[in-house]
Motif scaffolding. Structure first.
Motif, mmCIF file in Angstrom:
data_model
loop_
_atom_site.group_PDB
_atom_site.id
_atom_site.type_symbol
_atom_site.label_atom_id
_atom_site.label_comp_id
_atom_site.label_asym_id
_atom_site.label_seq_id
_atom_site.Cartn_x
_atom_site.Cartn_y
_atom_site.Cartn_z
ATOM 1 N N VAL A 149 -50.545 -8.324 92.435
ATOM 2 C CA VAL A 149 -51.800 -8.835 91.879
ATOM 3 C C VAL A 149 -51.866 -8.546 90.382
ATOM 4 N N LEU A 150 -51.433 -7.355 89.970
ATOM 5 C CA LEU A 150 -51.402 -7.021 88.550
ATOM 6 C C LEU A 150 -50.455 -7.947 87.790
ATOM 7 N N LEU A 151 -49.334 -8.265 88.414
ATOM 8 C CA LEU A 151 -48.402 -9.195 87.782
ATOM 9 C C LEU A 151 -49.062 -10.550 87.572
ATOM 10 N N PHE A 152 -49.829 -11.013 88.550
ATOM 11 C CA PHE A 152 -50.543 -12.284 88.421
ATOM 12 C C PHE A 152 -51.576 -12.204 87.303
ATOM 13 N N MET A 153 -52.339 -11.110 87.254
ATOM 14 C CA MET A 153 -53.335 -10.960 86.193
ATOM 15 C C MET A 153 -52.673 -10.952 84.821
ATOM 16 N N LEU A 182 -51.305 -13.957 79.653
ATOM 17 C CA LEU A 182 -50.341 -14.615 78.777
ATOM 18 C C LEU A 182 -50.516 -16.128 78.790
ATOM 19 N N ARG A 183 -50.862 -16.651 79.937
ATOM 20 C CA ARG A 183 -50.975 -18.105 80.092
ATOM 21 C C ARG A 183 -52.213 -18.658 79.385
ATOM 22 N N THR A 184 -53.329 -17.950 79.506
ATOM 23 C CA THR A 184 -54.600 -18.507 79.026
ATOM 24 C C THR A 184 -55.110 -17.853 77.748
ATOM 25 N N GLY A 185 -54.702 -16.608 77.484
ATOM 26 C CA GLY A 185 -55.265 -15.900 76.344
ATOM 27 C C GLY A 185 -56.702 -15.463 76.547
ATOM 28 N N ASP A 186 -57.211 -15.580 77.768
ATOM 29 C CA ASP A 186 -58.579 -15.174 78.094
ATOM 30 C C ASP A 186 -58.641 -13.647 78.160
ATOM 31 N N ARG A 187 -59.441 -13.053 77.288
ATOM 32 C CA ARG A 187 -59.493 -11.600 77.201
ATOM 33 C C ARG A 187 -59.986 -10.950 78.499
ATOM 34 N N ALA A 188 -60.741 -11.686 79.291
ATOM 35 C CA ALA A 188 -61.221 -11.112 80.555
ATOM 36 C C ALA A 188 -60.057 -10.755 81.471
ATOM 37 N N TRP A 189 -58.998 -11.585 81.454
ATOM 38 C CA TRP A 189 -57.832 -11.287 82.288
ATOM 39 C C TRP A 189 -57.153 -10.007 81.832
ATOM 40 N N ALA A 213 -72.009 -6.218 86.689
ATOM 41 C CA ALA A 213 -71.019 -7.280 86.511
ATOM 42 C C ALA A 213 -70.688 -7.458 85.032
ATOM 43 N N HIS A 214 -69.444 -7.857 84.779
ATOM 44 C CA HIS A 214 -68.991 -8.149 83.423
ATOM 45 C C HIS A 214 -68.205 -9.464 83.451
ATOM 46 N N ALA A 215 -67.579 -9.807 82.337
ATOM 47 C CA ALA A 215 -66.922 -11.111 82.225
ATOM 48 C C ALA A 215 -65.796 -11.298 83.236
ATOM 49 N N GLY A 216 -65.174 -10.192 83.666
ATOM 50 C CA GLY A 216 -64.066 -10.318 84.605
ATOM 51 C C GLY A 216 -64.467 -10.304 86.062
ATOM 52 N N THR A 217 -65.721 -9.939 86.355
ATOM 53 C CA THR A 217 -66.151 -9.813 87.751
ATOM 54 C C THR A 217 -65.995 -11.106 88.548
ATOM 55 N N PRO A 250 -67.797 -1.140 81.361
ATOM 56 C CA PRO A 250 -67.415 -2.468 80.859
ATOM 57 C C PRO A 250 -65.911 -2.589 80.709
ATOM 58 N N LEU A 251 -65.435 -3.832 80.583
ATOM 59 C CA LEU A 251 -64.004 -4.078 80.395
ATOM 60 C C LEU A 251 -63.561 -3.634 79.010
ATOM 61 N N ASP A 252 -62.312 -3.188 78.928
ATOM 62 C CA ASP A 252 -61.726 -2.788 77.649
ATOM 63 C C ASP A 252 -60.814 -3.899 77.143
ATOM 64 N N THR A 253 -61.295 -4.664 76.178
ATOM 65 C CA THR A 253 -60.479 -5.711 75.548
ATOM 66 C C THR A 253 -60.516 -5.557 74.031
ATOM 67 N N SER A 254 -60.745 -4.331 73.575
ATOM 68 C CA SER A 254 -61.001 -4.089 72.159
ATOM 69 C C SER A 254 -59.847 -4.474 71.251
ATOM 70 N N ASP A 255 -58.594 -4.264 71.717
ATOM 71 C CA ASP A 255 -57.465 -4.557 70.850
ATOM 72 C C ASP A 255 -56.733 -5.831 71.242
ATOM 73 N N ALA A 256 -57.407 -6.699 72.022
ATOM 74 C CA ALA A 256 -56.775 -7.958 72.426
ATOM 75 C C ALA A 256 -56.664 -8.884 71.220
ATOM 76 N N PRO A 257 -55.489 -9.456 70.968
ATOM 77 C CA PRO A 257 -55.353 -10.376 69.839
ATOM 78 C C PRO A 257 -56.104 -11.664 70.090
ATOM 79 N N ALA A 258 -56.526 -12.307 69.017
ATOM 80 C CA ALA A 258 -57.236 -13.584 69.147
ATOM 81 C C ALA A 258 -56.333 -14.652 69.724
ATOM 82 N N ALA A 259 -55.060 -14.588 69.408
ATOM 83 C CA ALA A 259 -54.091 -15.543 69.946
ATOM 84 C C ALA A 259 -52.778 -14.813 70.153
ATOM 85 N N LEU A 260 -52.082 -15.145 71.211
ATOM 86 C CA LEU A 260 -50.831 -14.483 71.530
ATOM 87 C C LEU A 260 -49.659 -15.222 70.900
#
Length: 456
Positions: A34-38, A43-50, A212-216, A437-447
């Motif tokens: 499941v972690l591999l899928f997430m 990587l596929r979508t760039g959605d920080r929630a993932w 709930a948060h963005a990933g819920t 809350p989810l930790d996405t603080s250092d997620a790049p805007a684009a991969l």
């Protein structure tokens, strides 16, 4: 009397250890995938929630993996402390299989788990994805070897006996013994269902309690969908496993179904109280001929009774009730997963649009249902093999320690206290984490290279 007490206490101690231990591999085996899928979705979508939910569930995986390793080591010690005769007589087979698990699975998991936990941002995204894959693969390989050994103990073949000691004659036959494929598939699906309901239950609790948060919604949809897909497959796998057990371990089937005397057209007992001494059932409610239909695929099929295995059959009550708990929880899983899927699909997978508020407490109540079903099924498997530790070859009473019963009793009490505290702490930590809350603080805007990953 002291020998009898030592045997009983040693069995209870091993049962306690294996009950606690199996809870954690049951999560980590499927959670790795499941972690591999997430990770792939990030990587596929760039959605920080993932990325956020991947980080959250990676913490769960690390905690679960740690408890699984510690309890697994403790359990393996008991082969020497409580069951020295087992390794003396079957160690030539059990030892190498346990060694293969360490060499091909545990080292792989342990090595790349470090990269998975601490390598994000320090290695490339693709390298980190590969590390995730190798951790998931390692957990599955670990299950492969452990279940191969356990299945061989249930349906032994490929060995020769010399002076009471078992030696390997055909490793292929030992590893791929008759019940192994069915047991492996059944366990992998059980792990998938355990993780699915853990995810769906925690997400529903967050929605219910206002955390709930963005990933819920993503976790909820993934968990519910996975459960809805896997539960029918588990029912099919269970049916095939039952047919295999009927062929190779008919005494276990007789105890599961409460068949005291060989009969054709055996009923499926929904509720009953087996009286082993009298060879009958009290307060029995059953469906005529259904047990024979399920097990032999003909309504008048024959099921051997316990009377054909005098002195060599398992105790009836724990196997009989354990099987019904496992199946009962499985039916609840099916109804819950399909109901939740239907309601969420009608709402366009928008959790906030659900008009049935009872759905969240229902899913929350099912959070650890996978544990209940797995433990019940494991009891059926292990107790159903008694009075043998290796089916038909080595009796459990012949390999137990000569340690005084009092010593075993005190260590049993110690294990119960420690494991009870660890289990409560584990569940409280999950609940505490679910409020953050989810930790996405250092997620790049684009991969970098995301377009290539998306096939653009």
């Amino acid at each position: 009397m002291d020998t009898v007490d030592t045997l009983l206490l040693s069995r209870l101690q091993f049962a306690l250890n294996i009950t606690f231990h199996i809870l954690f591999p049951t999560i980590s085996i499927a959670l790795g995938w499941v972690l591999l899928f997430m990770r792939w979705r990030w990587l596929r979508t760039g959605d920080r929630a993932w990325l956020g939910i991947w980080r959250w569930w990676t913490k769960v995986f690390a905690l679960t993996f740690a408890l699984g390793v510690v309890s697994g080591v403790t359990m393996s010690f008991q082969f020497g402390t409580n069951w020295p005769g087992f390794m003396e007589r079957a160690g030539n087979i059990a030892g190498p299989l346990l060694g293969y698990e360490v060499l091909t699975a545990f080292f792989l998991e342990a090595t790349f788990l470090g990269v998975m936990l601490f390598g994000h941002g320090r290695v490339s995204e693709r390298t980190h994805l590969v590390a995730n894959f190798l951790v998931a693969f390692g957990t599955t390989m670990s299950a492969f070897w452990i279940l191969s050994l356990n299945s061989w103990m249930q349906t032994p073949q490929g060995h020769v006996e010399i002076d009471g000691v078992l030696h390997a004659a055909d490793w292929w036959a030992i590893v791929f013994n008759p019940s192994f494929p069915y047991r492996l598939v059944h366990m992998l699906l059980a792990s998938g269902l355990t993780v699915a309901f853990l995810m769906a239950g925690l997400a529903a609790w967050q929605l219910w309690r206002g955390h709930a948060h963005a990933g819920t919604p993503k976790v909820l949809r993934l968990g519910v969908t996975l459960a809805a897909v896997l539960i029918p497959l588990q029912i099919l796998a269970g049916d095939l496993h039952g047919l295999n057990t009927l062929k190779h371990q008919p005494a276990k089937i007789a105890a599961m179904e409460g068949v005291f005397e060989t009969e054709r057209g055996a009923p499926l007992l929904l509720l009953a109280w087996p009286d082993e001494a009298e060879g009958r059932h009290d307060w029995a409610i059953g469906i005529p001929k259904l047990a024979s239909l399920i097990l032999t695929h003909t309504p008048d099929g024959e099921i051997k009774g316990l009377d054909e295995f005098k002195g060599a059959h398992p105790p009836v009550k724990p196997v009989f009730f354990g099987f019904r708990i496992m199946v009962g929880v499985g039916v609840l899983m099916l109804l819950t997963a399909w109901t939740a899927t239907w309601l969420l699909r009608r709402a366009g997978w928008q959790a906030r649009q659900i008009r049935q508020p009872w759905l969240w407490p229902l899913l929350s109540a099912m959070t650890f249902s996978g544990w209940v079903a797995t433990v019940a099924g494991w009891y059926v498997t292990e107790i159903g093999r008694q009075p043998y530790v290796v089916q038909g070859l080595i009796r459990t009473a012949d390999v137990v320690t000569t340690t005084p019963a009092a010593h075993v009793g005190w260590t049993l009490l110690g294990y119960a206290i420690v494991y009870g505290g660890l289990l409560v702490a584990y569940m409280r930590v999950l609940r505490y984490m679910a409020t953050k809350p989810l930790d996405t603080s250092d997620a790049p805007a684009a991969l970098p290279g995301q377009a290539a990953l998306q096939g653009q």
